[in-house]
Design an enzyme around this catalytic site. Sequence first.
Site, short mmCIF file in Angstrom:
data_model
loop_
_atom_site.label_atom_id
_atom_site.label_comp_id
_atom_site.label_asym_id
_atom_site.label_seq_id
_atom_site.Cartn_x
_atom_site.Cartn_y
_atom_site.Cartn_z
N SER A 19 17.58 18.16 30.26
CA SER A 19 16.36 18.43 31.13
C SER A 19 15.28 17.44 31.20
O SER A 19 14.79 16.93 30.27
CB SER A 19 15.60 19.71 30.63
N LYS A 20 14.98 17.24 32.51
CA LYS A 20 13.82 16.19 32.64
C LYS A 20 12.62 16.78 32.64
O LYS A 20 11.50 16.28 33.05
CB LYS A 20 13.99 15.50 33.98
N LYS A 70 18.78 32.50 34.06
CA LYS A 70 17.62 32.78 35.06
C LYS A 70 17.76 34.33 35.38
O LYS A 70 16.82 34.80 35.75
CB LYS A 70 17.83 31.97 36.36
N GLU A 82 6.98 38.37 43.87
CA GLU A 82 7.98 38.56 44.89
C GLU A 82 9.11 38.07 45.24
O GLU A 82 10.22 38.27 45.54
CB GLU A 82 6.93 38.74 46.26
N GLY A 133 25.25 31.43 45.74
CA GLY A 133 24.80 31.75 44.46
C GLY A 133 23.51 31.93 44.37
O GLY A 133 22.58 32.20 45.06
N ASN A 155 29.87 30.20 52.75
CA ASN A 155 30.51 30.58 51.49
C ASN A 155 31.84 30.82 51.21
O ASN A 155 32.64 31.10 52.22
CB ASN A 155 29.85 31.92 50.54
N TYR A 221 21.40 16.37 41.74
CA TYR A 221 20.80 15.09 41.45
C TYR A 221 21.48 14.17 40.72
O TYR A 221 21.99 14.77 39.54
CB TYR A 221 19.39 15.08 41.35
N GLY A 242 18.61 16.48 45.04
CA GLY A 242 17.92 17.60 44.44
C GLY A 242 16.84 17.18 43.56
O GLY A 242 16.14 17.99 43.28
P1 NDP Z 1 25.96 29.73 41.09
O1 NDP Z 1 27.17 29.58 40.27
O2 NDP Z 1 25.08 30.78 41.23
O3 NDP Z 1 26.76 29.50 42.72
C1 NDP Z 1 27.66 28.71 42.67
C2 NDP Z 1 27.93 28.69 44.38
O4 NDP Z 1 28.67 27.53 44.41
C3 NDP Z 1 28.64 29.87 44.92
O5 NDP Z 1 28.40 30.25 46.16
C4 NDP Z 1 30.22 29.26 44.79
O6 NDP Z 1 31.28 30.06 45.75
C5 NDP Z 1 29.87 27.97 45.24
N1 NDP Z 1 30.93 27.03 44.80
C6 NDP Z 1 31.56 26.54 43.45
N2 NDP Z 1 32.31 25.72 43.62
C7 NDP Z 1 32.87 25.48 44.79
C8 NDP Z 1 33.55 24.58 45.50
N3 NDP Z 1 34.34 23.59 45.03
N4 NDP Z 1 33.56 24.55 46.84
C9 NDP Z 1 32.86 25.37 47.52
N5 NDP Z 1 32.01 26.07 47.06
C10 NDP Z 1 31.89 26.24 45.56
O7 NDP Z 1 25.22 28.51 40.91
P2 NDP Z 1 23.62 28.14 41.32
O8 NDP Z 1 23.42 28.78 42.60
O9 NDP Z 1 22.76 28.36 40.26
O10 NDP Z 1 23.75 26.75 41.46
C11 NDP Z 1 24.07 25.91 42.60
C12 NDP Z 1 23.74 24.47 42.61
O11 NDP Z 1 22.37 24.11 42.73
C13 NDP Z 1 24.18 23.50 41.23
O12 NDP Z 1 24.78 22.32 41.59
C14 NDP Z 1 22.68 23.64 40.51
O13 NDP Z 1 22.40 22.37 39.64
C15 NDP Z 1 21.73 23.17 41.83
N6 NDP Z 1 20.38 23.67 41.47
C16 NDP Z 1 19.41 22.62 41.53
C17 NDP Z 1 18.06 22.95 41.47
C18 NDP Z 1 17.11 21.66 41.48
O14 NDP Z 1 16.00 21.72 41.29
N7 NDP Z 1 17.49 20.62 42.16
C19 NDP Z 1 17.64 24.14 41.11
C20 NDP Z 1 18.72 25.42 40.89
C21 NDP Z 1 19.93 24.95 41.11
P3 NDP Z 1 31.71 31.33 45.32
O15 NDP Z 1 31.01 32.37 45.54
O16 NDP Z 1 33.05 31.45 46.35
O17 NDP Z 1 32.38 31.24 44.23
#
Ligand code: NDP
Length: 273
Positions: A19-20, A70, A82, A133, A155, A221, A242
């Site tokens: 973590s940064k 989370k 909210e 997600g 999705n 990122y 990101g």
């Molecule tokens: P989740 O596990 O909650 O959701 C993952 C999502 O990705 C789902 O919609 C899933 O689809 C989809 N998915 C996974 N693999 C594939 C693939 N190969 N092809 C297409 N769709 C895919 O993860 P999060 O929502 O928590 O995180 C998502 C991303 O956001 C991560 O990379 C995380 O690191 C990044 N992030 C960055 C932040 C930042 O500050 N820069 C903050 C928060 C998150 P399905 O429903 O079909 O499984």
Amino acid sequence: MTAPGADQYCVIGNPVEHSKSPQIHAAFAAQTGQAIEYGRRMAPLDAFADVVRDLIAKGYKGANVTLPFKLEAASLATRLEERARAAGAVNTLSFIDGEIVGDNTDGPGLVADLTRNADVALAGKRILLLGAGGAARGVMLPFLQQGPKTIVVANRTRATADALVAAFQDQVTDVRACGFADIKDSFDIVVNATSASLAQEMPPVPAAAFGAGTLALDMMYGAAPTPFMLFAAKQGATTRDGLGMLVEQAAEAFAIWRGVRPATRELLSTLRA
Ligand code: NDP
């Protein structure tokens, strides 16, 4: 060693060494003259609540929460702001007078990065959100508050996109769900909120989604552009990772805790370098 009088914070995750956040919050503290200390706390997968209770007992003022806690943080909070309620997830906890207050600054962080750092207004724009997600859910309310024309959520599992869209119907913005294969038109902004980039994969988004005026942002990122960013750039889009979202969500959390919002531009350049 804790500096006398410094308020303590940390990021809780598993894993958490990468973590940064400690580096970012140390820079904010130095810039604003706030006396805080910010560390990392690894929580066993079955002991997140114990770790939070331990921090409160030690007098910590708050904590950030990262993967995979989370959702659990949202259940543990005794009060939800909210945007945390809308996101169903918490990345920022404040320990105030016996309450555990949960907030979510990921979505506001993305909006701040787009509007302040990338200089892209969202009002009236057509936005394609890839993924449904936790990260996608977290950006829905902050995006809608900017008044875009359309948000299309695509999705892999269509039913998850349908459920997300059903929860965020809006009077101003046309909010719709689809599968990747249904995408036929180009968008002003395409946000990759799937976790595909973590595996160096690309969500199956068609080239038609991108045009010369598209901003394509990957929430992920790292040192190198992601497959999504490389593909979008090939279609003529401007790309962004990101890291700005990460720094801006931290700035929002810092503002919640300390009542002062730090400047981010210089730190973002330093981290990029
Ligand atoms: P989740 O596990 O909650 O959701 C993952 C999502 O990705 C789902 O919609 C899933 O689809 C989809 N998915 C996974 N693999 C594939 C693939 N190969 N092809 C297409 N769709 C895919 O993860 P999060 O929502 O928590 O995180 C998502 C991303 O956001 C991560 O990379 C995380 O690191 C990044 N992030 C960055 C932040 C930042 O500050 N820069 C903050 C928060 C998150 P399905 O429903 O079909 O499984």
